[in-house]
Design a protein around this motif. Structure first.
Motif, PDB file in Angstrom:
ATOM      1  N   ASP A   8       0.857  -1.130   0.052  1.00 25.85           N
ATOM      2  CA  ASP A   8       0.030  -0.064   0.099  1.00 25.85           C
ATOM      3  C   ASP A   8       0.824   1.379   0.098  1.00 25.85           C
ATOM      4  O   ASP A   8       0.486   2.468  -0.046  1.00 25.85           O
ATOM      5  CB  ASP A   8      -1.062  -0.088   1.300  1.00 25.85           C
ATOM      6  N   GLY A   9       2.139   1.064   0.191  1.00 26.08           N
ATOM      7  CA  GLY A   9       3.105   2.222   0.084  1.00 26.08           C
ATOM      8  C   GLY A   9       3.177   2.935  -1.257  1.00 26.08           C
ATOM      9  O   GLY A   9       2.944   2.590  -2.276  1.00 26.08           O
ATOM     10  N   ALA A  14      11.092  -4.736  -1.462  1.00 27.70           N
ATOM     11  CA  ALA A  14      11.292  -6.153  -1.147  1.00 27.70           C
ATOM     12  C   ALA A  14      10.679  -6.806   0.061  1.00 27.70           C
ATOM     13  O   ALA A  14      11.179  -6.249   0.996  1.00 27.70           O
ATOM     14  CB  ALA A  14      12.866  -6.214  -1.377  1.00 27.70           C
ATOM     15  N   VAL A  15       9.846  -7.556  -0.095  1.00 30.90           N
ATOM     16  CA  VAL A  15       8.915  -8.111   1.073  1.00 30.90           C
ATOM     17  C   VAL A  15       9.399  -9.253   1.506  1.00 30.90           C
ATOM     18  O   VAL A  15       9.723 -10.414   0.913  1.00 30.90           O
ATOM     19  CB  VAL A  15       7.678  -7.891   0.968  1.00 30.90           C
ATOM     20  N   ASN A  39      11.933 -16.692  -0.012  1.00 28.67           N
ATOM     21  CA  ASN A  39      11.877 -16.237   1.539  1.00 28.67           C
ATOM     22  C   ASN A  39      11.500 -14.696   1.223  1.00 28.67           C
ATOM     23  O   ASN A  39      11.388 -14.011   2.302  1.00 28.67           O
ATOM     24  CB  ASN A  39      12.661 -16.534   2.267  1.00 28.67           C
ATOM     25  N   SER A  40      11.568 -14.241  -0.043  1.00 28.71           N
ATOM     26  CA  SER A  40      11.264 -12.734  -0.170  1.00 28.71           C
ATOM     27  C   SER A  40      10.554 -12.528  -1.477  1.00 28.71           C
ATOM     28  O   SER A  40      10.924 -13.423  -2.461  1.00 28.71           O
ATOM     29  CB  SER A  40      12.557 -11.879   0.181  1.00 28.71           C
ATOM     30  N   ILE A  41      10.013 -11.354  -1.814  1.00 30.50           N
ATOM     31  CA  ILE A  41       9.154 -11.283  -3.124  1.00 30.50           C
ATOM     32  C   ILE A  41       9.339  -9.439  -3.257  1.00 30.50           C
ATOM     33  O   ILE A  41       9.107  -9.178  -2.409  1.00 30.50           O
ATOM     34  CB  ILE A  41       7.923 -11.839  -3.220  1.00 30.50           C
ATOM     35  N   PRO A  42       9.486  -9.247  -4.379  1.00 31.32           N
ATOM     36  CA  PRO A  42       9.558  -7.637  -4.875  1.00 31.32           C
ATOM     37  C   PRO A  42       8.069  -7.449  -5.281  1.00 31.32           C
ATOM     38  O   PRO A  42       7.205  -8.364  -5.937  1.00 31.32           O
ATOM     39  CB  PRO A  42      10.415  -7.539  -6.074  1.00 31.32           C
ATOM     40  N   ILE A  43       7.540  -6.366  -4.518  1.00 25.13           N
ATOM     41  CA  ILE A  43       6.255  -5.869  -4.806  1.00 25.13           C
ATOM     42  C   ILE A  43       6.043  -4.317  -5.175  1.00 25.13           C
ATOM     43  O   ILE A  43       6.636  -3.620  -4.440  1.00 25.13           O
ATOM     44  CB  ILE A  43       5.050  -6.090  -3.615  1.00 25.13           C
ATOM     45  N   ASP A  44       5.768  -4.336  -6.352  1.00 23.55           N
ATOM     46  CA  ASP A  44       5.639  -2.740  -6.848  1.00 23.55           C
ATOM     47  C   ASP A  44       4.565  -1.816  -5.815  1.00 23.55           C
ATOM     48  O   ASP A  44       3.757  -2.305  -5.459  1.00 23.55           O
ATOM     49  CB  ASP A  44       5.330  -2.571  -8.155  1.00 23.55           C
ATOM     50  N   ALA A  77       7.696  -1.754   7.852  1.00 25.36           N
ATOM     51  CA  ALA A  77       6.474  -2.199   7.938  1.00 25.36           C
ATOM     52  C   ALA A  77       6.280  -3.668   8.085  1.00 25.36           C
ATOM     53  O   ALA A  77       7.079  -4.365   7.431  1.00 25.36           O
ATOM     54  CB  ALA A  77       5.501  -1.664   7.076  1.00 25.36           C
ATOM     55  N   ASP A  78       5.107  -4.143   8.717  1.00 25.19           N
ATOM     56  CA  ASP A  78       4.934  -5.517   8.864  1.00 25.19           C
ATOM     57  C   ASP A  78       3.603  -5.836   8.948  1.00 25.19           C
ATOM     58  O   ASP A  78       2.671  -5.030   9.507  1.00 25.19           O
ATOM     59  CB  ASP A  78       5.708  -6.117  10.007  1.00 25.19           C
TER      60      ASP A  78
END
Length: 208
Positions: A8-9, A14-15, A39-44, A77-78
């Motif tokens: 939402d940012g 990279a989450v 174990n992580s993923i980029p989200i636009d 953020a989490d």
């Protein structure tokens, strides 16, 4: 389990992904339509992605309800989400001899008893357990209980098998396989049976 993660940012992130599962549970993440573990993923910014978590409980886990906490974090953020798992458990049969002995003695054409020890090492009851045997040709095998209605997890039951070698059996060692089966679960035990023969095989007479 499938779940979405949304950014939402106002910038790309990279989450990182994390799962808190009960002890000895194994958890892994993949994308919604992928098979590679991540174990992580980029989200636009403003976008979301569908993910999956696979949870593998240990084989000996007792039946019951378990909770897994899924967390996603990026730049301070989490977010977290609890997942509930209901495990029904499954039986695991183990068949052996008394004291783990897998041998027996018998005499040709005479019945001998063999103690079979049946144990459920699983996490759910085993029901409708059928006992059977594969003896040598012309031998007979019977059971004092050919069917065990139910065996609870951790429970042990002794079943007596009566083994009668063929009248034509020669002295020596023979193999007999005993089996226990309940649904898709089964166990077998191979017994070595040492057969002796009577010394009075022939006959005698007196002629006057």
């Amino acid at each position: 389990y499938s779940f979405p993660v949304k950014n939402d940012g106002g910038k790309n992130l990279a989450v990182s992904l994390n799962a808190e599962a009960p002890q000895n549970f194994q958890a892994s993440f993949t994308e919604g339509y992928g098979s590679q573990e991540i174990n992580s993923i980029p989200i636009d910014a403003g976008q979301s992605k569908d993910l999956k978590i696979k949870v593998q409980p240990p084989a000996d886990v007792p039946a019951g309800s378990y909770q897994v906490k899924v967390a996603a974090a990026a730049e301070g953020a989490d977010a977290a989400m609890p997942l509930a798992m209901q495990i029904t458990g499954q039986p695991h049969l183990r068949l052996s001899g008394k004291g783990d002995r897998l041998s027996a003695e018998a005499q040709a054409d005479k019945p001998s008893q063999v103690d079979l020890v049946l144990t459920n090492d699983g996490s759910a009851p085993a029901q409708g357990i059928e006992l059977s045997a594969s003896p040598p040709s012309d031998w007979q095998v019977t059971f004092d209980s050919k069917t065990v209605d139910q065996l609870a997890p951790g429970e042990t039951k002794t079943v007596v098998a009566t083994l009668t070698p063929s009248a034509k059996a020669l002295a020596g060692d023979y193999m007999t396989t005993f089996r226990a089966a309940a649904g898709g679960e089964s166990s077998s035990a191979d017994f070595r049976v040492a057969v002796t023969t009577s010394t009075l095989r022939g006959g005698f007479g007196i002629a006057l």
